[in-house]
Write a protein that holds these residues in place. Structure first.
Motif, PDB file in Angstrom:
ATOM      1  N   LEU A 359       2.671   7.529  -7.766  1.00 19.15           N
ATOM      2  CA  LEU A 359       1.306   7.152  -8.122  1.00 19.15           C
ATOM      3  C   LEU A 359       1.249   5.975  -9.083  1.00 19.15           C
ATOM      4  O   LEU A 359       0.172   5.418  -9.316  1.00 19.15           O
ATOM      5  CB  LEU A 359       0.584   8.358  -8.745  1.00 19.15           C
ATOM      6  CG  LEU A 359       0.275   9.522  -7.801  1.00 19.15           C
ATOM      7  CD1 LEU A 359      -0.198  10.734  -8.593  1.00 19.15           C
ATOM      8  CD2 LEU A 359      -0.779   9.119  -6.770  1.00 19.15           C
ATOM      9  N   VAL A 362      -0.607   2.647  -8.547  1.00 26.34           N
ATOM     10  CA  VAL A 362      -2.045   2.549  -8.806  1.00 26.34           C
ATOM     11  C   VAL A 362      -2.291   1.705 -10.055  1.00 26.34           C
ATOM     12  O   VAL A 362      -3.310   1.008 -10.151  1.00 26.34           O
ATOM     13  CB  VAL A 362      -2.655   3.960  -8.977  1.00 26.34           C
ATOM     14  CG1 VAL A 362      -4.083   3.889  -9.463  1.00 26.34           C
ATOM     15  CG2 VAL A 362      -2.574   4.716  -7.657  1.00 26.34           C
ATOM     16  N   GLY A 414      -7.206  -0.543  -9.676  1.00 30.50           N
ATOM     17  CA  GLY A 414      -6.655   0.803  -9.779  1.00 30.50           C
ATOM     18  C   GLY A 414      -7.462   1.818  -8.999  1.00 30.50           C
ATOM     19  O   GLY A 414      -6.904   2.711  -8.342  1.00 30.50           O
ATOM     20  N   SER A 417      -6.858   1.209  -5.297  1.00 31.14           N
ATOM     21  CA  SER A 417      -5.501   1.653  -4.988  1.00 31.14           C
ATOM     22  C   SER A 417      -5.427   3.175  -4.902  1.00 31.14           C
ATOM     23  O   SER A 417      -4.785   3.734  -4.007  1.00 31.14           O
ATOM     24  CB  SER A 417      -4.536   1.134  -6.053  1.00 31.14           C
ATOM     25  OG  SER A 417      -3.209   1.461  -5.742  1.00 31.14           O
ATOM     26  N   LEU A 418      -6.108   3.861  -5.825  1.00 30.42           N
ATOM     27  CA  LEU A 418      -6.116   5.319  -5.822  1.00 30.42           C
ATOM     28  C   LEU A 418      -6.763   5.869  -4.553  1.00 30.42           C
ATOM     29  O   LEU A 418      -6.338   6.903  -4.025  1.00 30.42           O
ATOM     30  CB  LEU A 418      -6.866   5.828  -7.058  1.00 30.42           C
ATOM     31  CG  LEU A 418      -6.810   7.335  -7.325  1.00 30.42           C
ATOM     32  CD1 LEU A 418      -5.379   7.761  -7.638  1.00 30.42           C
ATOM     33  CD2 LEU A 418      -7.735   7.708  -8.476  1.00 30.42           C
ATOM     34  N   VAL A 421      -3.983   5.582  -1.815  1.00 31.62           N
ATOM     35  CA  VAL A 421      -2.654   6.126  -2.024  1.00 31.62           C
ATOM     36  C   VAL A 421      -2.462   7.391  -1.202  1.00 31.62           C
ATOM     37  O   VAL A 421      -3.412   8.132  -0.935  1.00 31.62           O
ATOM     38  CB  VAL A 421      -2.414   6.405  -3.530  1.00 31.62           C
ATOM     39  CG1 VAL A 421      -3.105   7.696  -3.976  1.00 31.62           C
ATOM     40  CG2 VAL A 421      -0.922   6.484  -3.841  1.00 31.62           C
ATOM     41  N   GLY A 428      -5.681   9.752  -1.200  1.00 33.77           N
ATOM     42  CA  GLY A 428      -7.008   9.213  -1.426  1.00 33.77           C
ATOM     43  C   GLY A 428      -7.902   9.339  -0.210  1.00 33.77           C
ATOM     44  O   GLY A 428      -7.419   9.459   0.925  1.00 33.77           O
ATOM     45  N   ASP A 438      -0.913   4.673   3.742  1.00 37.25           N
ATOM     46  CA  ASP A 438      -0.906   4.270   2.335  1.00 37.25           C
ATOM     47  C   ASP A 438      -1.007   2.752   2.243  1.00 37.25           C
ATOM     48  O   ASP A 438      -0.060   2.033   2.549  1.00 37.25           O
ATOM     49  CB  ASP A 438       0.381   4.758   1.664  1.00 37.25           C
ATOM     50  CG  ASP A 438       0.351   4.588   0.153  1.00 37.25           C
ATOM     51  OD1 ASP A 438      -0.239   3.598  -0.319  1.00 37.25           O
ATOM     52  OD2 ASP A 438       0.922   5.442  -0.557  1.00 37.25           O
ATOM     53  N   ALA A 440      -2.103   1.440  -0.736  1.00 36.91           N
ATOM     54  CA  ALA A 440      -2.398   1.348  -2.168  1.00 36.91           C
ATOM     55  C   ALA A 440      -1.979   0.003  -2.751  1.00 36.91           C
ATOM     56  O   ALA A 440      -2.711  -0.582  -3.568  1.00 36.91           O
ATOM     57  CB  ALA A 440      -1.702   2.481  -2.911  1.00 36.91           C
ATOM     58  N   GLY A 444      -4.972  -2.489  -3.726  1.00 36.20           N
ATOM     59  CA  GLY A 444      -5.137  -2.551  -5.170  1.00 36.20           C
ATOM     60  C   GLY A 444      -4.859  -3.930  -5.728  1.00 36.20           C
ATOM     61  O   GLY A 444      -5.613  -4.440  -6.570  1.00 36.20           O
TER      62      GLY A 444
END
Length: 483
Positions: A359, A362, A414, A417-418, A421, A428, A438, A440, A444
């Motif tokens: 994570l 992120v 962020g 990106s979250l 993810v 997410g 993914d 992210a 992001g």
């Protein structure tokens, strides 16, 4: 050209974040190759590469992801060029992105909290390898042995960070050669055992394949994006050093070993059970070479975490100026040691740490994007003296000590990106909609870069002509400090 005594190899470096004058600048960009190669001739590359095969990718697909994902080391290289321009650490240069006050909470999250977690993860892996070797030598397994092994590895790491820049440059040059030799030998045994006819039992297609590509890219790219500290290792180079050379030698030094040995991990997974990578690899190696391999794993860990602890100490100083660099190293080392001891002796939370590191992109992805965008907007012109001066009303004070374009870009990147993810712990909503793909890192970083560029231009907080033009015209500047 003079050199401060604390910047000589074999002597503790007492200099912290303070400015490196032009008269004290030494070295050439090419020395950065070995500085970045030694930490990345890494045992951890092997299980990361193997995990791509375990996801269901074919061997060509896995190697493709490795080669592309590691290209993000270019960002690490580009950011490194800010070090010679400013003559100070990356944790001070980031005041230009976020403001004198706004920079502090960012550093607390990215360095004070994440750095000890990185130390704990790496020290735990190295300690397990060392404890296993001690068991083979007949030493009884006990909590006391575990604690001694952890403290020894942590202690040597802290010493490397205390001795600092000059020692790191000299030591890592030798280590990059020695570690490469050991891992090339290991790679030879792996290649000899590769199942070149390997194919996934159930080949991935469509959304499942896209998901594996996205997760693999995030896993590979997360390592490069975590090294926003690259200016710390370049700040002693002459101001006239070529930006291209700094970026190129930094990125190449990290890219080559990362790409090669992560690919070796993928090759190993075609014929070995890499659920326990160390045990699997030891089945291939001759008995006399196993101790050499384990020692190399420990030495690589020290090289990797020594750099992390060194930069974390500079971040501590950037937030809390009254603490000297060496006590800051000891604080970071103590916290990392405590976390490692807790991980191995009390409660196994390493699975949680691994998820947390997944994570981390992120934060680190948008942060890297902001740093690269800021360098482009300023044309890599940073006034190190004023960044260190923390002047109220100065060019990096902005509004109340906060550069809102930087913080907004970091938060926006962020958040996006979250939402993209995809990990075993959290997926997410946007990633879920696309079957777990993914995105992210690209999402992001893209949003963070665009937000920073647009808001900084709209608010006119960055102008490239001179330090005095970094703020709107009604700003009153203090007299600059002497460099």
């Amino acid at each position: 050209m003079t050199t401060h005594p604390s910047e000589r190899a074999g002597q503790p470096e007492t200099r912290g974040i303070d400015l490196v004058s032009d008269e004290e600048r030494v070295g050439r960009p090419r020395q950065l190759f070995a500085v970045w190669a030694a930490p990345n001739v890494s045992y951890l590359c092997l299980p990361v590469g193997a995990s791509l095969i375990l996801m269901g990718l074919s061997l060509p697909q896995a190697i493709g992801v490795i080669l592309v994902g590691n290209l993000l080391w270019v960002c690490t290289g580009v950011v490194a060029a800010a070090g010679p321009a400013a003559g100070t650490s990356g944790s001070v240069i980031s005041r230009a992105f976020f403001g004198i006050i706004g920079n502090k909470p960012v550093l607390i999250v990215t360095s004070w909290l994440l750095a000890p977690a990185f130390l704990a993860l790496n020290w735990s892996a190295a300690s397990v390898a060392g404890i296993g070797l001690a068991g083979q030598w007949g030493l009884p397994d006990s909590p006391a042995l575990d604690a001694v092994m952890i403290c020894l590895i942590a202690g040597v790491t802290v010493l490397v960070a205390i001795y600092g820049y000059a020692t790191i440059v000299r030591l890592y040059t030798a280590l990059s050669v020695l570690l490469t030799v050991v891992f090339v030998v290991v790679s030879g045994y792996v290649i000899n055992a590769v199942d070149w006819s390997y194919a996934p039992a159930d080949p991935l297609h469509g959304a499942a394949l896209a998901s594996a590509f996205g997760t693999g890219f995030a896993l590979i790219g997360s390592t490069a994006l975590s090294y926003t500290n690259s200016p710390d290792l370049a700040r002693y180079l002459p101001r006239s050093s070529s930006i291209t050379s700094i970026a190129g030698w930094t990125a190449l030094g990290a890219y080559l070993p990362s790409a090669v040995f992560t690919s070796v991990g993928a090759l190993a997974a075609t014929s070995l059970d890499m659920a326990d990578p160390q045990a699997a690899l030891e089945t291939l190696l001759p008995g006399w070479f196993v101790p050499v391999f384990v020692v190399a794993v420990i030495v690589n860990t020290i090289a990797n975490t020594g750099m992390t602890a060194y930069s974390a100490s500079l971040s501590v100083q950037s937030v809390w100026a009254r603490v000297a660099r060496i006590p800051a190293v000891l604080v970071i080392g103590a916290v990392g040691t405590a976390m490692t001891l807790y991980a191995l002796l009390v409660f196994d939370f390493l699975d949680s740490v691994n998820t947390m590191l997944q994570l981390v992109v992120v934060i680190t992805g948008p942060l890297m994007a902001v740093a690269v965008t800021d360098m482009a907007l300023r044309r890599n012109r940073y006034d190190g003296a004023r960044l260190l001066g923390e002047e109220r009303g100065g060019p990096f004070w902005y509004r109340g000590g906060v550069h809102w374009p930087g913080l907004l870009a970091l938060l926006a990147g962020g958040l996006v990106s979250l939402m993209w993810v995809s990990t075993t712990f959290f997926t997410g909503p946007l990633a879920t909609m696309l079957g777990g793909v993914d995105l992210a890192i690209p999402a992001g970083m893209g949003v963070a870069a665009l937000t920073y560029w647009a808001t900084a231009r709209a608010l006119r907080t960055i102008v490239t002509d001179s330090p005095e033009s970094l703020l709107p015209k009604d700003t009153i500047l203090c007299t600059p400090t002497s460099s």
